[in-house]
Design an enzyme around this catalytic site. Structure first.
Site, mmCIF file in Angstrom:
data_model
loop_
_atom_site.group_PDB
_atom_site.id
_atom_site.type_symbol
_atom_site.label_atom_id
_atom_site.label_comp_id
_atom_site.label_asym_id
_atom_site.label_seq_id
_atom_site.Cartn_x
_atom_site.Cartn_y
_atom_site.Cartn_z
ATOM 1 N N HIS A 158 0.825 -1.223 0.000
ATOM 2 C CA HIS A 158 0.000 0.000 0.000
ATOM 3 C C HIS A 158 0.852 1.261 0.000
ATOM 4 C CE1 HIS A 158 -4.119 -1.858 0.942
ATOM 5 N NE2 HIS A 158 -3.307 -2.815 0.564
ATOM 6 N N TYR A 380 3.642 -10.410 -6.114
ATOM 7 C CA TYR A 380 3.296 -10.045 -4.741
ATOM 8 C C TYR A 380 1.841 -10.344 -4.389
ATOM 9 C CZ TYR A 380 7.636 -8.404 -2.860
ATOM 10 O OH TYR A 380 8.889 -8.386 -2.349
ATOM 11 N N HIS A 383 -1.961 -13.354 -0.892
ATOM 12 C CA HIS A 383 -3.050 -13.386 0.101
ATOM 13 C C HIS A 383 -3.082 -14.675 0.916
ATOM 14 C CE1 HIS A 383 -4.549 -10.014 -2.523
ATOM 15 N NE2 HIS A 383 -4.628 -9.492 -1.312
HETATM 16 C C1 HEM Z 1 -6.934 -8.275 5.268
HETATM 17 C C2 HEM Z 1 -5.958 -8.115 4.406
HETATM 18 C C3 HEM Z 1 -6.132 -7.841 2.941
HETATM 19 C C4 HEM Z 1 -7.244 -7.532 2.226
HETATM 20 C C5 HEM Z 1 -8.659 -7.344 2.727
HETATM 21 C C6 HEM Z 1 -6.834 -7.378 0.843
HETATM 22 C C7 HEM Z 1 -7.680 -7.085 -0.203
HETATM 23 C C8 HEM Z 1 -7.295 -6.794 -1.479
HETATM 24 C C9 HEM Z 1 -8.165 -6.352 -2.533
HETATM 25 C C10 HEM Z 1 -9.658 -6.183 -2.425
HETATM 26 C C11 HEM Z 1 -7.416 -6.131 -3.634
HETATM 27 C C12 HEM Z 1 -7.885 -5.604 -4.982
HETATM 28 C C13 HEM Z 1 -8.135 -6.738 -5.898
HETATM 29 C C14 HEM Z 1 -8.438 -6.294 -7.308
HETATM 30 O O1 HEM Z 1 -9.302 -5.454 -7.521
HETATM 31 O O2 HEM Z 1 -7.805 -6.803 -8.220
HETATM 32 C C15 HEM Z 1 -6.055 -6.438 -3.273
HETATM 33 C C16 HEM Z 1 -5.023 -6.330 -4.134
HETATM 34 C C17 HEM Z 1 -3.758 -6.736 -3.815
HETATM 35 N N1 HEM Z 1 -3.310 -7.201 -2.604
HETATM 36 FE FE1 HEM Z 1 -4.404 -7.439 -0.929
HETATM 37 N N2 HEM Z 1 -5.495 -7.614 0.745
HETATM 38 C C18 HEM Z 1 -5.033 -7.899 2.005
HETATM 39 C C19 HEM Z 1 -3.764 -8.228 2.333
HETATM 40 C C20 HEM Z 1 -2.747 -8.360 1.435
HETATM 41 C C21 HEM Z 1 -1.479 -8.933 1.737
HETATM 42 C C22 HEM Z 1 -1.024 -9.507 3.078
HETATM 43 C C23 HEM Z 1 -0.764 -8.895 0.595
HETATM 44 C C24 HEM Z 1 0.638 -9.427 0.481
HETATM 45 C C25 HEM Z 1 1.536 -9.099 -0.384
HETATM 46 C C26 HEM Z 1 -1.571 -8.277 -0.435
HETATM 47 C C27 HEM Z 1 -1.192 -8.021 -1.746
HETATM 48 C C28 HEM Z 1 -1.993 -7.506 -2.726
HETATM 49 C C29 HEM Z 1 -1.568 -7.210 -4.084
HETATM 50 C C30 HEM Z 1 -0.173 -7.401 -4.669
HETATM 51 C C31 HEM Z 1 -2.673 -6.712 -4.753
HETATM 52 C C32 HEM Z 1 -2.741 -6.241 -6.204
HETATM 53 C C33 HEM Z 1 -2.707 -4.727 -6.281
HETATM 54 C C34 HEM Z 1 -2.978 -4.209 -7.661
HETATM 55 O O3 HEM Z 1 -3.733 -4.814 -8.412
HETATM 56 O O4 HEM Z 1 -2.416 -3.167 -8.019
HETATM 57 N N3 HEM Z 1 -2.782 -7.968 0.114
HETATM 58 N N4 HEM Z 1 -6.013 -6.841 -1.957
#
Ligand code: HEM
Length: 636
Positions: A158, A380, A383
């Site tokens: 983030h 990366y 999840h």
């Molecule tokens: C409670 C914890 C978390 C929640 C609720 C969460 C939720 C989300 C959501 C909703 C998306 C957007 C998906 C999309 O529209 O394509 C996302 C993207 C992403 N998350 Fe998480 N996430 C969490 C934790 C993590 C963790 C621990 C990582 C570890 C690296 C991570 C890495 C990413 C990455 C790389 C993306 C893609 C971003 C992008 O498309 O630019 N997230 N996450």
């Protein structure tokens, strides 16, 4: 002609010959070296120095052949002396182009978009997720990595990356025969916004809505509005609530640099580094009483961002990749081959290898303006690190001497997410949640370990508001990589000069996995989705991630430091203040930051050496053999 005959040496894997054909003579020879080592599956078994040489050559080749700029560079020149601070939107970091790495610029690429002609729904992402991703039973990562480590990487993501969405929605419907096994039979989400780039490597591109620099935007915001929201405008400080946690607005949404998909573990780290920022402000004000609010804010941001980058480089990463070679490699990135003592005494005097990337005289972008890349986002997607429940510990008991605090409750992760999670965090308090997360192992990055609760997830928009349509994240992630033209696993490996697989047995020796891969992809190894390959791949001992993901990491981790003016030319006392620079130099680990803000906490509860390992695990054993002379060995 000379290149052709060299590249056609029969020992080069046939599918890699066209890549070698584009290389200079020297690079071809260097490629031969790493290719031979790859064929023998040897690099991580080499003694530390041998492993470092291999990684050095590999990184050089990736810097030459795996950095593609997307979009133009329309920025302006500016006075670097006048702008000697991190700006709200990431502008004015590249020395001659103010726009590079700023808010709203394109994601770059490490390779051309996928060339395979598979359709977006081939095989159906729901089929892939049901068959290969869905968690059957939580698989943890042993003692190596805890839930703080998992929250930390979300905290970093983030800071660096997020894709701009379109206003157009897509709907994914599970095929009828799969409906029963699906948490959501159909769900809607926004397409990734496609923007024409005007560049030849990729006609359309995608826009990053976070500043890709390592600038702490996760707490400071990504633009002027975001920055104004978090500042108090008094003594340089950021807003923080009386209980040490983040403040919240009238809707209950945290006030912080980034509030999308927040949960208790993530917002706790934001609060911790707001405390760090404010402590830096106090220190600076004491030594430099004439500094006004703006100057204190700017210096404290530089210092806090550097502390975050340093912890990530020499603490988090060495736990993620727990081998002596990577311990040496990561320390060399920050301090250089000659090490901390020499650098502390004499400064950066001897180039990147001997004195490290931090403090280089000039930033280095290898001829390609800095950005983070689509492939970096894909590797990366981690999840599976997230558990199903947060295991709460009682820290009020009279336990002593690093004892494991007793478990009092297991809270489903969904209850730790969003506004509900914030309320619970505030009832429990920062220390209890920290100790609890410290004692809990996070999930392993492997197949059949995708959190079930994320397959029916209420997501947030950029303002942290709940969206009305829940999504199946496991399905969506498969779709996202395809939608963005990220190469599938085998093409991805070829483009990274890695030997592709020709049958499932070369990916894994797990019979059950091979059977499931066959059911989803038949014998077509080219069709294998990147996510599935990364999660199925046999891991190097000590590595929590796959080798394929690691090679992207090898390239990008150093780039985040060496391309940034504030870690190179301007990593000095003039830009950071003398006391600010000392603060960075004296902080080595997350434990140091925890000790600063929670007196006695780690002394009482943490037995292990790094705050990212499970806290009741053994500390690292003393090894009297000098690091560079050690044989290959995992540190677990
Ligand atoms: C409670 C914890 C978390 C929640 C609720 C969460 C939720 C989300 C959501 C909703 C998306 C957007 C998906 C999309 O529209 O394509 C996302 C993207 C992403 N998350 Fe998480 N996430 C969490 C934790 C993590 C963790 C621990 C990582 C570890 C690296 C991570 C890495 C990413 C990455 C790389 C993306 C893609 C971003 C992008 O498309 O630019 N997230 N996450």
């Amino acid at each position: 002609m000379a290149f052709f005959s060299l590249s056609s040496f029969s020992f080069v894997h046939p599918q890699l010959r066209c890549i070698v054909a584009k290389m200079s003579l020297l690079d071809t020879l260097l490629f031969y070296v790493i290719h031979l080592v790859d064929k023998l599956g040897l690099w991580h078994r080499l003694p530390v120095l041998g492993g470092l040489v291999y990684l050095g050559i590999r990184r050089h080749l990736h810097q030459r052949y795996n950095l593609l700029h997307v979009g133009g560079t329309t920025g302006k020149k500016y006075d670097t002396n006048e702008v000697s601070y991190r700006t709200a939107d990431g502008k004015c970091n590249h020395p001659i182009d103010d726009s590079v790495g700023s808010y709203g610029t394109f994601f770059g690429r490490n390779m051309l978009p996928a060339t395979s002609a598979y359709e977006l729904l081939d095989p159906h992402p729901t089929f892939v997720a049901n068959k290969l991703l869905g968690r059957k039973k939580f698989i943890d990562s042993g003692k190596q990595f805890n839930v703080i480590a998992c929250s930390w990487i979300q905290f970093m993501i983030h800071d660096w990356i997020d894709h701009m969405e379109d206003t157009q929605q897509v709907e994914i419907k599970a095929p009828e025969e799969l409906e029963d096994g699906c948490p959501l039979k159909s769900f809607k989400f926004f397409e990734t916004k496609k923007v024409s780039t005007g560049s030849s490597c990729s006609e359309i591109g995608f826009v990053n809505t976070r500043t890709p620099w390592w600038d702490g935007s996760v707490i400071y915001g990504n633009n002027e509005d975001g920055m104004r929201r978090v500042r108090t405008f008094k003594d340089g400080k950021l807003k923080i609530a009386g209980d040490g946690l983040l403040e919240h607005d009238e809707k209950g949404i945290p006030i912080s640099g980034d509030v999308r998909n927040y949960w208790a573990g993530f917002s706790l780290l934001q609060a911790l580094f707001v405390k760090e920022h404010n402590a830096v402000c106090d220190m600076l004000k004491e030594y430099y009483p004439d500094l006004d609010d703006e100057k204190l804010y700017r210096y404290a941001r530089l210092v806090t961002s550097a502390v975050i980058a340093k912890i990530h480089t020499i603490d988090w990463t060495v736990e993620l990749l727990k081998t002596d070679t990577l311990l040496a490699g990561m320390r060399i990135s920050w301090y250089g081959f000659l090490g901390k003592k020499i650098k502390d005494l004499f400064g950066h005097f001897a180039g990147p290898l001997l004195s490290g990337l931090v403090g280089l005289r000039k930033p280095r972008d290898h001829g390609v303006p800095y950005s983070l890349t689509e492939e970096f986002v894909s590797v990366y997607r981690m999840h599976s690190l997230l558990p199903d429940k947060l295991v709460l510990r009682d820290i009020k008991g009279t336990t002593s001497g690093f004892e494991c605090a007793p478990v009092i409750q297991e809270v489903p992760m969904v209850e730790m997410v969003g506004k509900e999670g914030e309320k619970r965090l505030s009832r429990l308090g920062m220390e209890q949640v920290l100790v609890s997360m410290g004692h809990q192992a996070c999930g392993a990055l492997t197949l059949w370990n995708y959190p079930s609760w994320m397959r029916n997830l209420v997501t947030h928009d950029v303002n942290g508001e709940d969206r009305s349509d829940p999504v199946d994240m496991a399905v969506m992630e498969i779709y996202r990589d395809r939608e963005r033209g990220v190469a599938r696993y085998n093409e991805f490996r070829r483009n990274l000069m890695m030997i592709p697989i020709s049958k499932w047995e070369e990916l894994t020796d797990d019979e059950e996995v091979i059977q499931a891969l066959y059911e989803v992809y038949g014998n077509d190894v080219e069709k294998l989705d990147l996510q599935i390959g990364l999660h199925a791949e046999k891991k190097i001992k000590g590595f929590a991630i796959s080798e394929t993901a690691f090679f992207i990491f090898l390239l990008i981790a150093s780039r985040r430091l060496e391309a940034d003016r504030f870690f190179t030319t301007n990593f000095n006392s003039q830009t950071y203040t003398q006391k600010g620079l000392e603060w960075v130099n004296k902080t080595e680990t997350l434990k140091d930051v925890l000790d600063r803000h929670f007196h006695g906490l780690t002394k009482k509860w943490m037995r292990c050496s790094s705050a990212f390992s499970v806290w009741d695990s053994e500390p690292n054993k003393t090894n009297y053999m000098p690091l560079y002379l050690r044989p290959a060995a995992p540190r677990i």
